[in-house]
Design a protein around this motif. Sequence first.
Motif, PDB file in Angstrom:
ATOM      1  N   ILE A  21     -15.523   4.325  -8.305  1.00 33.59           N
ATOM      2  CA  ILE A  21     -15.929   4.717  -9.658  1.00 33.59           C
ATOM      3  C   ILE A  21     -15.936   3.526 -10.612  1.00 33.59           C
ATOM      4  O   ILE A  21     -16.867   3.351 -11.390  1.00 33.59           O
ATOM      5  CB  ILE A  21     -15.015   5.832 -10.189  1.00 33.59           C
ATOM      6  N   CYS A  22     -14.906   2.702 -10.560  1.00 33.51           N
ATOM      7  CA  CYS A  22     -14.761   1.625 -11.535  1.00 33.51           C
ATOM      8  C   CYS A  22     -15.416   0.324 -11.101  1.00 33.51           C
ATOM      9  O   CYS A  22     -15.147  -0.721 -11.681  1.00 33.51           O
ATOM     10  CB  CYS A  22     -13.278   1.380 -11.817  1.00 33.51           C
ATOM     11  N   CYS A  23     -16.261   0.372 -10.100  1.00 31.28           N
ATOM     12  CA  CYS A  23     -16.995  -0.801  -9.627  1.00 31.28           C
ATOM     13  C   CYS A  23     -16.071  -1.941  -9.228  1.00 31.28           C
ATOM     14  O   CYS A  23     -16.294  -3.101  -9.574  1.00 31.28           O
ATOM     15  CB  CYS A  23     -17.990  -1.280 -10.687  1.00 31.28           C
ATOM     16  N   GLY A  24     -15.029  -1.657  -8.503  1.00 27.95           N
ATOM     17  CA  GLY A  24     -14.129  -2.701  -8.021  1.00 27.95           C
ATOM     18  C   GLY A  24     -13.174  -3.166  -9.093  1.00 27.95           C
ATOM     19  O   GLY A  24     -12.970  -2.502 -10.109  1.00 27.95           O
ATOM     20  N   GLY A  25     -12.577  -4.286  -8.882  1.00 30.81           N
ATOM     21  CA  GLY A  25     -11.644  -4.830  -9.844  1.00 30.81           C
ATOM     22  C   GLY A  25     -10.263  -4.984  -9.259  1.00 30.81           C
ATOM     23  O   GLY A  25     -10.040  -4.803  -8.066  1.00 30.81           O
ATOM     24  N   ILE A  26      -9.340  -5.300 -10.120  1.00 33.89           N
ATOM     25  CA  ILE A  26      -7.992  -5.608  -9.672  1.00 33.89           C
ATOM     26  C   ILE A  26      -7.169  -4.345  -9.420  1.00 33.89           C
ATOM     27  O   ILE A  26      -6.266  -4.356  -8.586  1.00 33.89           O
ATOM     28  CB  ILE A  26      -7.303  -6.542 -10.692  1.00 33.89           C
ATOM     29  N   VAL A  27      -7.454  -3.244 -10.103  1.00 32.91           N
ATOM     30  CA  VAL A  27      -6.649  -2.022  -9.975  1.00 32.91           C
ATOM     31  C   VAL A  27      -6.696  -1.451  -8.559  1.00 32.91           C
ATOM     32  O   VAL A  27      -5.636  -1.199  -7.971  1.00 32.91           O
ATOM     33  CB  VAL A  27      -7.080  -0.977 -11.025  1.00 32.91           C
ATOM     34  N   PRO A  28      -7.859  -1.245  -7.954  1.00 30.03           N
ATOM     35  CA  PRO A  28      -7.838  -0.711  -6.591  1.00 30.03           C
ATOM     36  C   PRO A  28      -7.223  -1.674  -5.574  1.00 30.03           C
ATOM     37  O   PRO A  28      -6.610  -1.232  -4.601  1.00 30.03           O
ATOM     38  CB  PRO A  28      -9.300  -0.441  -6.264  1.00 30.03           C
ATOM     39  N   ILE A  29      -7.340  -2.966  -5.818  1.00 32.80           N
ATOM     40  CA  ILE A  29      -6.762  -3.930  -4.890  1.00 32.80           C
ATOM     41  C   ILE A  29      -5.240  -3.875  -4.947  1.00 32.80           C
ATOM     42  O   ILE A  29      -4.565  -3.829  -3.916  1.00 32.80           O
ATOM     43  CB  ILE A  29      -7.298  -5.348  -5.184  1.00 32.80           C
ATOM     44  N   VAL A  30      -4.673  -3.843  -6.157  1.00 31.37           N
ATOM     45  CA  VAL A  30      -3.217  -3.786  -6.304  1.00 31.37           C
ATOM     46  C   VAL A  30      -2.673  -2.471  -5.763  1.00 31.37           C
ATOM     47  O   VAL A  30      -1.688  -2.455  -5.010  1.00 31.37           O
ATOM     48  CB  VAL A  30      -2.815  -3.998  -7.785  1.00 31.37           C
ATOM     49  N   LEU A  31      -3.295  -1.359  -6.122  1.00 31.65           N
ATOM     50  CA  LEU A  31      -2.818  -0.063  -5.643  1.00 31.65           C
ATOM     51  C   LEU A  31      -2.944   0.046  -4.125  1.00 31.65           C
ATOM     52  O   LEU A  31      -2.065   0.602  -3.460  1.00 31.65           O
ATOM     53  CB  LEU A  31      -3.595   1.069  -6.310  1.00 31.65           C
TER      54      LEU A  31
ATOM     55  N   SER B 201      -5.951   3.043   2.050  1.00 26.63           N
ATOM     56  CA  SER B 201      -5.641   1.856   1.244  1.00 26.63           C
ATOM     57  C   SER B 201      -6.461   0.655   1.696  1.00 26.63           C
ATOM     58  O   SER B 201      -6.962  -0.108   0.866  1.00 26.63           O
ATOM     59  CB  SER B 201      -4.149   1.534   1.328  1.00 26.63           C
ATOM     60  N   ILE B 202      -6.603   0.490   3.005  1.00 19.63           N
ATOM     61  CA  ILE B 202      -7.401  -0.631   3.517  1.00 19.63           C
ATOM     62  C   ILE B 202      -8.861  -0.476   3.100  1.00 19.63           C
ATOM     63  O   ILE B 202      -9.505  -1.451   2.676  1.00 19.63           O
ATOM     64  CB  ILE B 202      -7.265  -0.734   5.049  1.00 19.63           C
ATOM     65  N   ILE B 203      -9.385   0.732   3.182  1.00 17.38           N
ATOM     66  CA  ILE B 203     -10.772   0.969   2.762  1.00 17.38           C
ATOM     67  C   ILE B 203     -10.922   0.712   1.262  1.00 17.38           C
ATOM     68  O   ILE B 203     -11.884   0.083   0.816  1.00 17.38           O
ATOM     69  CB  ILE B 203     -11.212   2.398   3.132  1.00 17.38           C
ATOM     70  N   GLY B 204      -9.957   1.188   0.456  1.00 18.11           N
ATOM     71  CA  GLY B 204     -10.011   0.975  -0.990  1.00 18.11           C
ATOM     72  C   GLY B 204      -9.941  -0.492  -1.362  1.00 18.11           C
ATOM     73  O   GLY B 204     -10.682  -0.966  -2.238  1.00 18.11           O
ATOM     74  N   VAL B 205      -9.055  -1.250  -0.702  1.00 16.11           N
ATOM     75  CA  VAL B 205      -8.953  -2.686  -0.971  1.00 16.11           C
ATOM     76  C   VAL B 205     -10.243  -3.393  -0.561  1.00 16.11           C
ATOM     77  O   VAL B 205     -10.741  -4.259  -1.287  1.00 16.11           O
ATOM     78  CB  VAL B 205      -7.727  -3.289  -0.231  1.00 16.11           C
ATOM     79  N   SER B 206     -10.798  -3.020   0.569  1.00 18.52           N
ATOM     80  CA  SER B 206     -12.027  -3.660   1.041  1.00 18.52           C
ATOM     81  C   SER B 206     -13.190  -3.415   0.091  1.00 18.52           C
ATOM     82  O   SER B 206     -13.897  -4.356  -0.296  1.00 18.52           O
ATOM     83  CB  SER B 206     -12.391  -3.142   2.443  1.00 18.52           C
ATOM     84  N   ILE B 207     -13.379  -2.164  -0.286  1.00 16.50           N
ATOM     85  CA  ILE B 207     -14.484  -1.847  -1.211  1.00 16.50           C
ATOM     86  C   ILE B 207     -14.253  -2.501  -2.568  1.00 16.50           C
ATOM     87  O   ILE B 207     -15.189  -3.039  -3.179  1.00 16.50           O
ATOM     88  CB  ILE B 207     -14.672  -0.327  -1.333  1.00 16.50           C
ATOM     89  N   GLY B 208     -13.012  -2.462  -3.048  1.00 14.05           N
ATOM     90  CA  GLY B 208     -12.702  -3.089  -4.338  1.00 14.05           C
ATOM     91  C   GLY B 208     -12.958  -4.586  -4.320  1.00 14.05           C
ATOM     92  O   GLY B 208     -13.504  -5.146  -5.281  1.00 14.05           O
ATOM     93  N   ALA B 209     -12.571  -5.257  -3.231  1.00 10.98           N
ATOM     94  CA  ALA B 209     -12.798  -6.701  -3.137  1.00 10.98           C
ATOM     95  C   ALA B 209     -14.290  -7.017  -3.033  1.00 10.98           C
ATOM     96  O   ALA B 209     -14.768  -7.962  -3.676  1.00 10.98           O
ATOM     97  CB  ALA B 209     -12.053  -7.260  -1.924  1.00 10.98           C
ATOM     98  N   ILE B 210     -15.028  -6.234  -2.249  1.00 15.79           N
ATOM     99  CA  ILE B 210     -16.475  -6.460  -2.130  1.00 15.79           C
ATOM    100  C   ILE B 210     -17.168  -6.257  -3.475  1.00 15.79           C
ATOM    101  O   ILE B 210     -18.014  -7.070  -3.878  1.00 15.79           O
ATOM    102  CB  ILE B 210     -17.072  -5.536  -1.045  1.00 15.79           C
TER     103      ILE B 210
END
Length: 121
Positions: free
Chosen positions: A52-62, A90-99
């Motif tokens: 939803i938030c187009c990536g960023g630091i929040v999904p990576i940290v969480l 969590s791995i999927i969220g971090v991956s999508i957030g980083a991309i």
Amino acid sequence: MDENNFNTEYPQQNWNANSQQNWNNNQMYNNQGQQSSSAFVLGIISLITSLICCGGIVPIVLGIIGIINGKNDLAKNPDNSKAKTGVTLSIIGVSIGAIMMIVSIILSVTGFWEAIMYEFV
């Protein structure tokens, strides 16, 4: 069976020792349940915020916190499916957030983002 004693096969000392062991096992299970639940919830939130938030630091940290909690719980109980699911989400969220963060940085550095916004505004 005696009405005052529920278990006549074992002496009272063994019952107390067994109940203490069961209490310790229940406390260990409850702590593991909390870590696996937090890994599961953080994985879901990481995935949702990365989409939803187009990536960023929040999904990576969480997501990283969810991975750590899930891995800690899996070290104690390898068969915990909630912890496995939490780590996976969590791995999927971090991956999508980083991309998404890398794509956003590339688009803003190259100026392509401004060209897209100029077309639609």
